[in-house]
Design an enzyme around this catalytic site. Sequence first.
Site, PDB file in Angstrom:
ATOM      1  CB  CYS A 108      -0.944   0.003   1.195  1.00 29.59           C
ATOM      2  SG  CYS A 108      -2.101  -1.363   1.145  1.00 29.59           S
ATOM      3  CG  HIS A 242      -2.945   3.627   2.493  1.00 32.36           C
ATOM      4  ND1 HIS A 242      -3.648   3.376   1.331  1.00 32.36           N
ATOM      5  CD2 HIS A 242      -2.945   2.462   3.191  1.00 32.36           C
ATOM      6  CE1 HIS A 242      -4.049   2.118   1.327  1.00 32.36           C
ATOM      7  NE2 HIS A 242      -3.640   1.545   2.446  1.00 32.36           N
ATOM      8  CG  ASN A 272      -6.789  -0.279   1.692  1.00 33.88           C
ATOM      9  OD1 ASN A 272      -6.111   0.109   0.753  1.00 33.88           O
ATOM     10  ND2 ASN A 272      -6.278  -0.803   2.789  1.00 33.88           N
TER      11      ASN A 272
HETATM   12  O1  UT7 Z   1      -3.795  -0.976   3.699  1.00 32.25           O
HETATM   13  C1  UT7 Z   1      -3.068  -1.336   4.827  1.00 32.25           C
HETATM   14  C2  UT7 Z   1      -3.567  -2.604   5.388  1.00 32.25           C
HETATM   15  N1  UT7 Z   1      -4.767  -2.644   6.178  1.00 32.25           N
HETATM   16  C3  UT7 Z   1      -5.154  -1.800   7.164  1.00 32.25           C
HETATM   17  O2  UT7 Z   1      -4.665  -0.724   7.347  1.00 32.25           O
HETATM   18  C4  UT7 Z   1      -6.222  -2.275   8.106  1.00 32.25           C
HETATM   19  C5  UT7 Z   1      -5.897  -1.962   9.554  1.00 32.25           C
HETATM   20  N2  UT7 Z   1      -6.880  -2.485  10.475  1.00 32.25           N
HETATM   21  C6  UT7 Z   1      -8.154  -2.066  10.534  1.00 32.25           C
HETATM   22  O3  UT7 Z   1      -8.538  -1.204   9.767  1.00 32.25           O
HETATM   23  C7  UT7 Z   1      -9.070  -2.643  11.583  1.00 32.25           C
HETATM   24  O4  UT7 Z   1      -8.320  -3.400  12.492  1.00 32.25           O
HETATM   25  C8  UT7 Z   1     -10.217  -3.521  10.992  1.00 32.25           C
HETATM   26  C9  UT7 Z   1     -11.198  -2.640  10.250  1.00 32.25           C
HETATM   27  C10 UT7 Z   1      -9.642  -4.568  10.038  1.00 32.25           C
HETATM   28  C11 UT7 Z   1     -10.984  -4.235  12.104  1.00 32.25           C
HETATM   29  O5  UT7 Z   1     -11.449  -3.282  13.050  1.00 32.25           O
HETATM   30  P1  UT7 Z   1     -11.231  -3.515  14.613  1.00 32.25           P
HETATM   31  O6  UT7 Z   1     -11.876  -2.411  15.332  1.00 32.25           O
HETATM   32  O7  UT7 Z   1      -9.742  -3.719  14.822  1.00 32.25           O
HETATM   33  O8  UT7 Z   1     -12.056  -4.827  14.865  1.00 32.25           O
HETATM   34  P2  UT7 Z   1     -11.564  -6.227  15.418  1.00 32.25           P
HETATM   35  O9  UT7 Z   1     -10.713  -6.934  14.422  1.00 32.25           O
HETATM   36  O10 UT7 Z   1     -11.006  -5.992  16.789  1.00 32.25           O
HETATM   37  O11 UT7 Z   1     -12.940  -7.006  15.539  1.00 32.25           O
HETATM   38  C12 UT7 Z   1     -13.956  -6.560  16.439  1.00 32.25           C
HETATM   39  C13 UT7 Z   1     -15.152  -7.474  16.255  1.00 32.25           C
HETATM   40  C14 UT7 Z   1     -14.810  -8.958  16.278  1.00 32.25           C
HETATM   41  O12 UT7 Z   1     -15.829  -9.638  16.925  1.00 32.25           O
HETATM   42  P3  UT7 Z   1     -15.667 -10.103  18.467  1.00 32.25           P
HETATM   43  O13 UT7 Z   1     -14.433 -10.958  18.507  1.00 32.25           O
HETATM   44  O14 UT7 Z   1     -15.493  -8.818  19.235  1.00 32.25           O
HETATM   45  O15 UT7 Z   1     -16.938 -10.806  18.747  1.00 32.25           O
HETATM   46  C15 UT7 Z   1     -14.802  -9.326  14.818  1.00 32.25           C
HETATM   47  O16 UT7 Z   1     -15.107 -10.680  14.593  1.00 32.25           O
HETATM   48  O17 UT7 Z   1     -15.768  -7.218  14.983  1.00 32.25           O
HETATM   49  C16 UT7 Z   1     -15.916  -8.456  14.298  1.00 32.25           C
HETATM   50  N3  UT7 Z   1     -15.823  -8.185  12.867  1.00 32.25           N
HETATM   51  C17 UT7 Z   1     -16.869  -7.855  12.115  1.00 32.25           C
HETATM   52  N4  UT7 Z   1     -18.175  -7.683  12.405  1.00 32.25           N
HETATM   53  C18 UT7 Z   1     -18.980  -7.329  11.407  1.00 32.25           C
HETATM   54  C19 UT7 Z   1     -14.706  -8.224  12.086  1.00 32.25           C
HETATM   55  N5  UT7 Z   1     -15.027  -7.908  10.835  1.00 32.25           N
HETATM   56  C20 UT7 Z   1     -16.381  -7.689  10.812  1.00 32.25           C
HETATM   57  C21 UT7 Z   1     -17.276  -7.306   9.819  1.00 32.25           C
HETATM   58  N6  UT7 Z   1     -18.566  -7.142  10.147  1.00 32.25           N
HETATM   59  N7  UT7 Z   1     -16.902  -7.099   8.535  1.00 32.25           N
END
Ligand code: UT7
Length: 316
Positions: A108, A242, A272
Site C-alpha cells: 500500500c 493512504h 482501501n
Molecule cells: O492498507 C493497509 C492494510 N490494512 C489496514 O490498514 C487495516 C488496519 N486495520 C483495521 O482497519 C481494523 O483493524 C479492521 C477494520 C480490520 C478491524 O477493526 P477492529 O476495530 O480492529 O475490529 P476487530 O478486528 O477488533 O474485531 C472486532 C469485532 C470482532 O468480533 P468479536 O471478537 O469482538 O466478537 C470481529 O469478529 O468485529 C468483528 N468483525 C466484524 N463484524 C462485522 C470483524 N469484521 C467484521 C465485519 N462485520 N466485517
Amino acid sequence: MKIIGTGSALPSLSVTNDMLARFLDTDDHWIQTRTGIQQRRVISKESLKELAVKATQNALDDAGLTAADLDYILCSNIANNYVTPALSCIIQGEIEATCPCLDLNGACAGFLYALDIAEAFLNSYQDKNILIVCAEEPTRFVNWNERSTSVLFGDGAGAVVVTKGTNLKALTLTTTSKVDVLYYRRLLENTPYAANAEGTEPLVMNGRDVFKLAVSSSVADIKKVMQEASITCEDVSYFLLHQANIRIIDSIREHLSQSPDKFPQNIEKYGNTSSASIPILLDELSRANKIKSKSMLVMSAFGAGFCTGACAIEWD
Ligand code: UT7
C-alpha cells in the site's frame, strides 16, 4: 521532481455495505463505524489493465504529453493475473510507449517508493518525464467468504507524471520485515523435487496489529519529513494519507493536533485501493481545483512488508 499531471480510473461497479451484508455476516453500521467505508468499486466487466491505461492516459493528457514523451514507466502493483511480464510492460504496449518499464511492490506504500525511485532516476539519468501508475485489484485476492478483509478493499488505478523540478522537499521510507501481520501467497508449481505443500490462500491480515503499526509509523514518518523539509503542520495545506481506515486517519490527525479539513478522504466511496489510494485522491483534489499553486502536500502510506513512506511536496 515536480508533479505535472494526474489521472485515475475506477471500476464501474459500486458495491455498497448492504450488498455485502446479503452474503456476509456483517452490516452497514459495523463497516461504517469501524472503517468509514460506505461502498467500494469492484472490478467486474473491466480489467486492471484497462483501468491502468485509462489512469495513465488521463495523467498524460493532464500533463500535456503523449506516450512518446515518457522516459520511464514505473508501476506499483501487488498482484495481477500476470506474474510476468510486469504490468508496466503491458501498459507500455497499450499506450504505444517505447521507454523502459519496471514494476515495484511496496504494497500500500508503493506510490511513495515509486516517487523515491523516480526522484533518483531524474537526478541520475537524462530522464525527463516519468510515469508512475499505481494499479491494484485487491478484491481479486481477498477471501469473499469471510468478512474481516473482504469488506475493506476496492479496486482502482491512480497515476502521476513527474518531471525534473525542485518541488519534492523531503521523502522518507522505512521497511521493517513483519510478514505475518499481512500477506498473500500464491500457489507454486510442483516440481519433481518440491511438491506444493502449502498452496494459495487469500489475503491474511491481523487488523489490530496493522492498525497500530499504521498509526505509529505514519505519525513518525510525517514528523520526519516535516523536520527534513523545515516545515510545521501549519505550513501544510493537505495531508494525503493512504485510505485504509477512517479511524487510522483520525488517529494520525489527532496525534498531529490538526483539523479534519486538512485530511481529505475518499475512503467512503472507494474503500482501501492499496497503493492507488493516494494518487486517486490527489487526482480528485486536483481536478476539483482544491489544491492551490505552491500548496505544501504531505503524503503518508503504510502496508504489507511492513513498508511505510512519507513525503513533503509542493504543488506546482
Ligand atoms: O492498507 C493497509 C492494510 N490494512 C489496514 O490498514 C487495516 C488496519 N486495520 C483495521 O482497519 C481494523 O483493524 C479492521 C477494520 C480490520 C478491524 O477493526 P477492529 O476495530 O480492529 O475490529 P476487530 O478486528 O477488533 O474485531 C472486532 C469485532 C470482532 O468480533 P468479536 O471478537 O469482538 O466478537 C470481529 O469478529 O468485529 C468483528 N468483525 C466484524 N463484524 C462485522 C470483524 N469484521 C467484521 C465485519 N462485520 N466485517
